[in-house]
Each structure stands twice: as structure tokens, then as C-alpha cells.
Write a protein that holds these residues in place. Structure first.
Motif, PDB file in Angstrom:
ATOM      1  N   ARG A 160       0.826  -1.207   0.000  1.00 39.62           N
ATOM      2  CA  ARG A 160       0.000   0.000   0.000  1.00 39.62           C
ATOM      3  C   ARG A 160       0.860   1.257   0.000  1.00 39.62           C
ATOM      4  O   ARG A 160       0.594   2.205  -0.728  1.00 39.62           O
ATOM      5  CB  ARG A 160      -0.911  -0.038   1.237  1.00 39.62           C
ATOM      6  CG  ARG A 160      -1.894   1.090   1.305  1.00 39.62           C
ATOM      7  CD  ARG A 160      -2.952   0.814   2.346  1.00 39.62           C
ATOM      8  NE  ARG A 160      -2.403   0.709   3.692  1.00 39.62           N
ATOM      9  CZ  ARG A 160      -3.105   0.312   4.760  1.00 39.62           C
ATOM     10  NH1 ARG A 160      -4.375  -0.031   4.624  1.00 39.62           N
ATOM     11  NH2 ARG A 160      -2.552   0.264   5.946  1.00 39.62           N
ATOM     12  N   GLU A 161       1.912   1.235   0.802  1.00 37.99           N
ATOM     13  CA  GLU A 161       2.810   2.405   0.832  1.00 37.99           C
ATOM     14  C   GLU A 161       3.493   2.626  -0.510  1.00 37.99           C
ATOM     15  O   GLU A 161       3.702   3.754  -0.939  1.00 37.99           O
ATOM     16  CB  GLU A 161       3.878   2.223   1.925  1.00 37.99           C
ATOM     17  CG  GLU A 161       3.351   2.521   3.318  1.00 37.99           C
ATOM     18  CD  GLU A 161       4.263   1.998   4.423  1.00 37.99           C
ATOM     19  OE1 GLU A 161       3.755   1.804   5.533  1.00 37.99           O
ATOM     20  OE2 GLU A 161       5.475   1.764   4.155  1.00 37.99           O
ATOM     21  N   ALA A 162       3.860   1.518  -1.180  1.00 33.02           N
ATOM     22  CA  ALA A 162       4.501   1.637  -2.495  1.00 33.02           C
ATOM     23  C   ALA A 162       3.498   2.065  -3.558  1.00 33.02           C
ATOM     24  O   ALA A 162       3.874   2.576  -4.611  1.00 33.02           O
ATOM     25  CB  ALA A 162       5.144   0.310  -2.887  1.00 33.02           C
ATOM     26  N   GLY A 163       2.202   1.846  -3.280  1.00 31.91           N
ATOM     27  CA  GLY A 163       1.150   2.254  -4.214  1.00 31.91           C
ATOM     28  C   GLY A 163       0.718   1.181  -5.190  1.00 31.91           C
ATOM     29  O   GLY A 163      -0.035   1.457  -6.118  1.00 31.91           O
ATOM     30  N   LEU A 164       1.197  -0.057  -4.990  1.00 30.09           N
ATOM     31  CA  LEU A 164       0.820  -1.155  -5.885  1.00 30.09           C
ATOM     32  C   LEU A 164      -0.498  -1.781  -5.454  1.00 30.09           C
ATOM     33  O   LEU A 164      -0.908  -1.664  -4.301  1.00 30.09           O
ATOM     34  CB  LEU A 164       1.908  -2.236  -5.880  1.00 30.09           C
ATOM     35  CG  LEU A 164       3.202  -1.901  -6.608  1.00 30.09           C
ATOM     36  CD1 LEU A 164       4.260  -2.953  -6.311  1.00 30.09           C
ATOM     37  CD2 LEU A 164       2.969  -1.798  -8.115  1.00 30.09           C
ATOM     38  N   ARG A 165      -1.135  -2.493  -6.396  1.00 33.80           N
ATOM     39  CA  ARG A 165      -2.338  -3.234  -6.100  1.00 33.80           C
ATOM     40  C   ARG A 165      -1.939  -4.681  -5.807  1.00 33.80           C
ATOM     41  O   ARG A 165      -1.092  -5.243  -6.504  1.00 33.80           O
ATOM     42  CB  ARG A 165      -3.263  -3.188  -7.327  1.00 33.80           C
ATOM     43  CG  ARG A 165      -4.697  -3.538  -7.087  1.00 33.80           C
ATOM     44  CD  ARG A 165      -5.517  -3.451  -8.379  1.00 33.80           C
ATOM     45  NE  ARG A 165      -5.598  -2.121  -8.954  1.00 33.80           N
ATOM     46  CZ  ARG A 165      -6.367  -1.131  -8.478  1.00 33.80           C
ATOM     47  NH1 ARG A 165      -7.120  -1.332  -7.424  1.00 33.80           N
ATOM     48  NH2 ARG A 165      -6.386   0.052  -9.072  1.00 33.80           N
ATOM     49  N   GLY A 166      -2.542  -5.287  -4.782  1.00 34.41           N
ATOM     50  CA  GLY A 166      -2.161  -6.662  -4.435  1.00 34.41           C
ATOM     51  C   GLY A 166      -3.332  -7.523  -4.036  1.00 34.41           C
ATOM     52  O   GLY A 166      -4.234  -7.073  -3.332  1.00 34.41           O
ATOM     53  N   VAL A 167      -3.316  -8.764  -4.516  1.00 32.92           N
ATOM     54  CA  VAL A 167      -4.209  -9.804  -3.996  1.00 32.92           C
ATOM     55  C   VAL A 167      -3.302 -10.662  -3.131  1.00 32.92           C
ATOM     56  O   VAL A 167      -2.472 -11.413  -3.642  1.00 32.92           O
ATOM     57  CB  VAL A 167      -4.845 -10.621  -5.138  1.00 32.92           C
ATOM     58  CG1 VAL A 167      -5.749 -11.718  -4.568  1.00 32.92           C
ATOM     59  CG2 VAL A 167      -5.636  -9.714  -6.073  1.00 32.92           C
ATOM     60  N   LEU A 168      -3.402 -10.482  -1.823  1.00 36.49           N
ATOM     61  CA  LEU A 168      -2.345 -10.963  -0.937  1.00 36.49           C
ATOM     62  C   LEU A 168      -2.867 -12.059  -0.014  1.00 36.49           C
ATOM     63  O   LEU A 168      -3.763 -11.840   0.796  1.00 36.49           O
ATOM     64  CB  LEU A 168      -1.798  -9.781  -0.124  1.00 36.49           C
ATOM     65  CG  LEU A 168      -1.365  -8.559  -0.956  1.00 36.49           C
ATOM     66  CD1 LEU A 168      -0.854  -7.443  -0.043  1.00 36.49           C
ATOM     67  CD2 LEU A 168      -0.298  -8.929  -1.982  1.00 36.49           C
ATOM     68  N   GLY A 169      -2.261 -13.234  -0.151  1.00 41.32           N
ATOM     69  CA  GLY A 169      -2.740 -14.393   0.585  1.00 41.32           C
ATOM     70  C   GLY A 169      -1.860 -14.754   1.767  1.00 41.32           C
ATOM     71  O   GLY A 169      -0.664 -14.976   1.619  1.00 41.32           O
ATOM     72  N   GLN A 170      -2.497 -14.821   2.935  1.00 40.91           N
ATOM     73  CA  GLN A 170      -1.781 -15.295   4.129  1.00 40.91           C
ATOM     74  C   GLN A 170      -1.596 -16.809   3.994  1.00 40.91           C
ATOM     75  O   GLN A 170      -2.567 -17.553   3.875  1.00 40.91           O
ATOM     76  CB  GLN A 170      -2.583 -14.943   5.385  1.00 40.91           C
ATOM     77  CG  GLN A 170      -2.126 -15.635   6.664  1.00 40.91           C
ATOM     78  CD  GLN A 170      -0.722 -15.205   7.104  1.00 40.91           C
ATOM     79  OE1 GLN A 170      -0.327 -14.055   6.990  1.00 40.91           O
ATOM     80  NE2 GLN A 170       0.064 -16.166   7.591  1.00 40.91           N
ATOM     81  N   THR A 171      -0.344 -17.263   4.019  1.00 39.15           N
ATOM     82  CA  THR A 171      -0.044 -18.686   3.843  1.00 39.15           C
ATOM     83  C   THR A 171      -0.498 -19.496   5.053  1.00 39.15           C
ATOM     84  O   THR A 171      -0.266 -19.102   6.201  1.00 39.15           O
ATOM     85  CB  THR A 171       1.461 -18.902   3.626  1.00 39.15           C
ATOM     86  OG1 THR A 171       1.804 -18.355   2.347  1.00 39.15           O
ATOM     87  CG2 THR A 171       1.829 -20.380   3.637  1.00 39.15           C
ATOM     88  N   ILE A 172      -1.122 -20.634   4.773  1.00 41.60           N
ATOM     89  CA  ILE A 172      -1.484 -21.610   5.806  1.00 41.60           C
ATOM     90  C   ILE A 172      -0.764 -22.905   5.452  1.00 41.60           C
ATOM     91  O   ILE A 172      -0.853 -23.392   4.318  1.00 41.60           O
ATOM     92  CB  ILE A 172      -3.014 -21.873   5.824  1.00 41.60           C
ATOM     93  CG1 ILE A 172      -3.812 -20.560   5.853  1.00 41.60           C
ATOM     94  CG2 ILE A 172      -3.378 -22.799   6.979  1.00 41.60           C
ATOM     95  CD1 ILE A 172      -3.683 -19.739   7.100  1.00 41.60           C
ATOM     96  N   ILE A 173      -0.056 -23.452   6.418  1.00 38.16           N
ATOM     97  CA  ILE A 173       0.744 -24.647   6.166  1.00 38.16           C
ATOM     98  C   ILE A 173       0.723 -25.507   7.432  1.00 38.16           C
ATOM     99  O   ILE A 173       0.595 -24.977   8.539  1.00 38.16           O
ATOM    100  CB  ILE A 173       2.170 -24.205   5.728  1.00 38.16           C
ATOM    101  CG1 ILE A 173       2.873 -25.255   4.876  1.00 38.16           C
ATOM    102  CG2 ILE A 173       3.010 -23.737   6.871  1.00 38.16           C
ATOM    103  CD1 ILE A 173       4.016 -24.700   4.032  1.00 38.16           C
ATOM    104  N   GLN A 174       0.840 -26.830   7.256  1.00 37.59           N
ATOM    105  CA  GLN A 174       0.623 -27.746   8.378  1.00 37.59           C
ATOM    106  C   GLN A 174       1.718 -27.700   9.444  1.00 37.59           C
ATOM    107  O   GLN A 174       1.468 -27.909  10.605  1.00 37.59           O
ATOM    108  CB  GLN A 174       0.476 -29.173   7.834  1.00 37.59           C
ATOM    109  CG  GLN A 174      -0.403 -30.073   8.683  1.00 37.59           C
ATOM    110  CD  GLN A 174      -1.882 -29.680   8.641  1.00 37.59           C
ATOM    111  OE1 GLN A 174      -2.374 -29.177   7.654  1.00 37.59           O
ATOM    112  NE2 GLN A 174      -2.589 -29.868   9.747  1.00 37.59           N
ATOM    113  N   PHE A 175       2.959 -27.431   9.016  1.00 37.24           N
ATOM    114  CA  PHE A 175       4.055 -27.457   9.989  1.00 37.24           C
ATOM    115  C   PHE A 175       4.321 -26.060  10.572  1.00 37.24           C
ATOM    116  O   PHE A 175       3.871 -25.064  10.006  1.00 37.24           O
ATOM    117  CB  PHE A 175       5.319 -28.082   9.377  1.00 37.24           C
ATOM    118  CG  PHE A 175       5.774 -27.462   8.082  1.00 37.24           C
ATOM    119  CD1 PHE A 175       6.540 -26.304   8.070  1.00 37.24           C
ATOM    120  CD2 PHE A 175       5.448 -28.058   6.856  1.00 37.24           C
ATOM    121  CE1 PHE A 175       6.977 -25.751   6.889  1.00 37.24           C
ATOM    122  CE2 PHE A 175       5.880 -27.497   5.657  1.00 37.24           C
ATOM    123  CZ  PHE A 175       6.643 -26.344   5.676  1.00 37.24           C
TER     124      PHE A 175
END
Ligand SMILES: [Zn+2]
Length: 461
Positions: A161-176
Motif C-alpha cells: 500500500r505504501e509503495a502504491g501497488l495493487r495486491g491480492v495478498l494471501g496469508q499462507t497456511i501450512i501444516q508445519f
């Protein structure tokens, strides 16, 4: 004297009285404007009028000049204007692992190098500095939107957001256990907080990113989808990247990765699958039927020798196909011009067919195709009045771009990210004539180099 004065007064009156000389924020004038609209219209010359966050008009420069006035005019009369490029798969902070471990197969590369390096180094600070470096590279090479999966995604969102780019940003979910969560349940709670914090942001679309089916059990995969559906946000995952993954799915679930995920109700519109290399024709039909977006990542697939995604099959089936770089550790850059070129070459090579993925199709994949894969085709991906003003201006005067018969050919086959002169996102000029407005280049590079010392030490131990 009097005649001169009269002429001045008349000219001023005409200018003031010109109907429709509407005040807008930015006008960009180009040698050529490639719209990527439904008719794939190209204007030579052309101009774009931007008001606030939106494109208000695209027309010939004299028509735009007669109808609009703006405090800022970007003169790109020797350049080509096109929609900002959309990178549908990356892990932005992994630019910090660029060149750390090359020339290895995916599972060895992940398990011996990347996962241990991440366990020792990934922190909010790492992610912040890495994302700023990635954003710098993306702005400078014409990417305006990117889809991401990583850890501490809220830090990625802030830096984006500070850089001004658009993002579809996914929080990673992983088993370990990973840097930002000891368990997937903790990861899901983090993802929910992240979604709540960013769901109304004009630039950020928060998402849930189960890493892959081989790194998550069924309960976690289902919980990820349920969380995303509760908030109407996207799900991003890796799919059928390697033959090993297919073997895993066959042994564990007696089916293909795509069909296993189908059987647990994973797929739906708003899901984005990265890679999709090892898919059957039935798998492709499932992805099409469920409205899944697919990110093709030719450079990563070639470098890790993962295989060749059946791009022509996806295109023939009408699957929403975008183009990604993947993380910089497996590419090793975020240059979407190179990704377009390699997508075209790889398809030709793999199919023994020089007509496969022609330049215009590679350009589609990096613009409107990527927007479709992300479900954002109504707001970005083409230059049309009413859409967000995400666009770039690209120099066409290098020796390797001379002569210029067909700008689309040049964009795919000879242009580099470095040729991008101007980058605009959501109506805001992030770079004009290579001068950055949202990031301080020297600071971003110095911070990354300082952090790299820690990364190298951590990996040596
Ligand atoms: Zn990836």
C-alpha cells in the motif's frame, strides 16, 4: 496593438468556453495506446485522461486535449502505453533469497534450502524489507498488480500500500510450524485478522493461501475455504506443480490433485491455482467449470524442471489464464516482460508449433487474462473508461526495438522491464520517466543488502 489584444481576449474566451474542457488529474500522451479492450483496439497516436482513480477517456491526443485539462501531463509521445502488467503468482519477500540456492529440483530446493532458510530468517522486518525491494522491482518493470502468498502478509500489505501497488495478498497456511504460526489453526486466526484489517482497502484484496495439498491436511484445506467464503475473499494455492505432487495425491487420495480438491469442495470462483502443470483433460474441465483462475509460471517451471503446463489446452477450454513469475528464488526476477517472452517460447517449443501462444496471447495473459484469473476483469486488465487507471508507458527507442513495425511484437520479443518509463496505479503516478515517487531507491536497496548479511549467516549455520 489593439488587434493583438483583441486576438488574445478572443483566444482566452474560446479556451474558457470550450465545452467539455473538464478538469482531470493526469493526461498521458503516447505514440501508441494498446487498450486490451474486447476489440483489442490500438490507437496510434493515443492519449489517456485520468480523473482520481479512474480512466475517464481514451482517444486521439487532439481529442483528449480539446476535452480535458490536467495539472499533470505525461508526454510519452515516443512510447507505448498499455495496461499495467499483472503478476498472478509470486512470493514477494522471497526476493531476499534470490540466487541463494539455484540449480536444484523443487522438493530438494524447498526442503533443504528454502524452508530451513525461512525458518531462521523470516520475520516482520524481513518481510517488510523484502516486499519493499520487490515493489521497487515491480514498479520499475511495469507490474501494477500482483498476487502473493507468504507469511506476515499484513506486513506485505502495508508495504504494498505504501509503495502504491495493487495486491491480492494471501496469508499462507501450512501444516508445519512456520515463522508466523505454530499450527494451521494459529495461521487461520492470523489470516482472519488480516482479512478484517484490509478488506475495505482500495489497493489490497486480502486472501487465504493454503500452501498446497501436500503441505496441508484435509481439515486445514476445508477450513481455509470456509474462512475465505465467510468473508468473500479469494483462495490462492499451488496446484499440480510437479510429478511428485501427483504421485502424492495418487498414493494418499487415489486421484489427481485437482480431483482431490474438487472432492472436498475446494474449488469455486475466487480460487486461484498456481502452476497447474500436471493436469489431465478432466482436471482442466473441472477448473473451467468451477471458474478457477490459473497462473502459468513458465520461468519457474523451466528453472526447477517441474514440467510444462498445457497452456494451449487451458486456452482452448476457456480457463482464465494469468501469468506469474513465482518467487524470485526460482526465477530469479519479477520481470513480467521476460515472463511473457518465455510463456510464448515455451509453448512453441513444447508443442513443436511456432504458432502456439503468439505475442498477442502472451500480452493478454499478462493483462486482461491475469485480471480474469483474479476475478478483477471489471476493474483492471485493460484501458477502458470507467476502469481503474493502472497503466504503464514503455520506451520503444532502443537499438533492439528498431525498427518498429508492430508494438505488440516488440513488447513480447524484445522489450525488457527496464524499458518501462512510467508506472501509474489507481490513478497515482508511482514512477514518471524512471523517477520514483513512492519509494526511495537507495534506502530500499541498502536495507535489502543489510538484511542479506543476516540471511547468509543464518543459512551457513
Ligand atoms: Zn509459488
Amino acid at each position: 496593438m489593439r488587434a493583438q489584444l483583441t486576438a488574445v481576449i478572443v483566444a482566452a474566451a474560446v479556451a474558457a468556453a470550450q465545452p467539455g474542457r473538464r478538469s482531470v488529474s493526469v493526461i498521458v500522451i503516447g505514440r501508441t495506446v494498446i487498450t486490451e479492450n474486447a476489440a483489442r483496439q490500438i490507437l496510434s497516436p493515443g492519449a489517456v485522461a485520468i480523473s482520481g482513480t479512474d480512466i475517464v477517456a481514451i482517444d486521439r491526443p487532439e481529442t483528449i486535449a480539446s476535452r480535458y485539462t490536467a495539472p499533470e501531463t505525461i508526454d510519452a509521445r515516443d512510447q507505448v502505453i498499455l495496461p499495467g502488467l499483472i503478476n498472478t503468482h509470486t512470493h514477494a519477500p522471497m526476493v531476499m533469497f534470490r540466487g541463494l540456492a539455484d540449480d536444484l529440483a523443487l522438493m530438494e530446493w524447498l526442503q533443504k534450502y528454502i524452508f530451513p532458510a525461512e525458518a531462521k530468517t523470516v520475520s516482520p522486518e524481513f518481510v517488510r524489507i523484502g516486499t519493499r525491494l520487490a515493489a521497487l522491482e515491480m514498479i520499475e518493470s511495469g507490474t501494477t498488480t500482483y498476487a502473493d502468498m507468504y507469511y506476515f502478509e499484513e506486513e506485505i500489505a502495508k508495504a504494498t500500500r505504501e509503495a502504491g501497488l495493487r495486491g491480492v495478498l494471501g496469508q499462507t497456511i501450512i501444516q508445519f510450524p512456520v515463522a508466523d504460526a505454530k499450527t494451521p489453526v494459529e495461521g487461520l486466526a492470523r489470516a482472519e485478522r488480516f482479512i478484517q484489517a484490509f478488506r475495505d482497502d482500495p489497493l489490497i484484496i486480502p486472501a487465504v493461501a493454503p500452501h498446497a495439498l501436500y503441505t496441508n491436511d484435509r481439515a486445514t484445506l476445508v477450513a481455509c475455504v470456509e474462512l475465505a467464503r465467510k468473508y468473500h475473499v479469494p483462495v490462492i494455492t499451488h496446484l499440480a506443480e510437479t510429478e511428485d505432487e501427483v504421485r502424492f495425491a495418487r498414493e494418499r487420495h487415489q486421484t489427481t490433485p485437482t480431483q482431490y480438491l474438487e472432492s472436498i469442495g475446494f474449488w469455486g470462483p475466487g480460487t486461484l491455482a498456481a502452476h497447474g502443470v500436471w493436469v489431465t483433460d478432466d482436471d482442466v474441465q473441472i477448473l473451467k467449470r468451477r471458474g478457477v483462475g490459473v497462473s502459468h509460471n513458465p520461468e519457474s517451471n523451466m528453472k526447477l524442471a517441474s514440467g510444462t503446463a498445457p497452456v494451449t489446452t487451458y486456452l482452448a477450454a476457456g480457463v482464465a489464464l494469468g501469468l506469474g513469475t513465482d518467487g524470485a528464488a526460482s526465477n530469479n526476477d519479477l520481470d513480467m516482460f521476460e515472463a511473457m517472452r518465455q510463456a510464448s517460447f515455451l509453448a512453441k517449443h513444447a508443442n513443436h508449433d511456432p504458432t502456439a501462444v503468439p505475442a498477442r496471447i502472451a500480452l493478454d495473459m499478462a493483462t486482461i487474462g491475469g485480471a480474469r484469473a483474479l476475478g478483477l476483469q471489471d476493474t483492471i486488465g485493460s484501458l477502458e473508461a470507467g476502469k481503474r487507471a493502472d497503466l504503464i508507458a514503455v520506451s520503444m527507442s532502443a537499438a533492439r526495438q528498431t525498427p518498429l513495425y508492430d508494438p505488440v511484437s516488440h513488447l513480447i520479443y524484445v522489450t525488457r522491464g527496464d524499458d518501462v518509463r512510467t508506472t501509474i496505479v489507481n490513478g497515482k503516478v508511482l514512477m514518471n520517466d524512471r523517477l520514483l515517487r513512492t519509494l526511495d531507491r537507495a534506502t530500499v536497496i541498502a536495507d535489502a543488502n543489510r538484511l542479506a548479511v543476516k540471511v547468509r549467516d543464518a543459512v551457513r549455520q
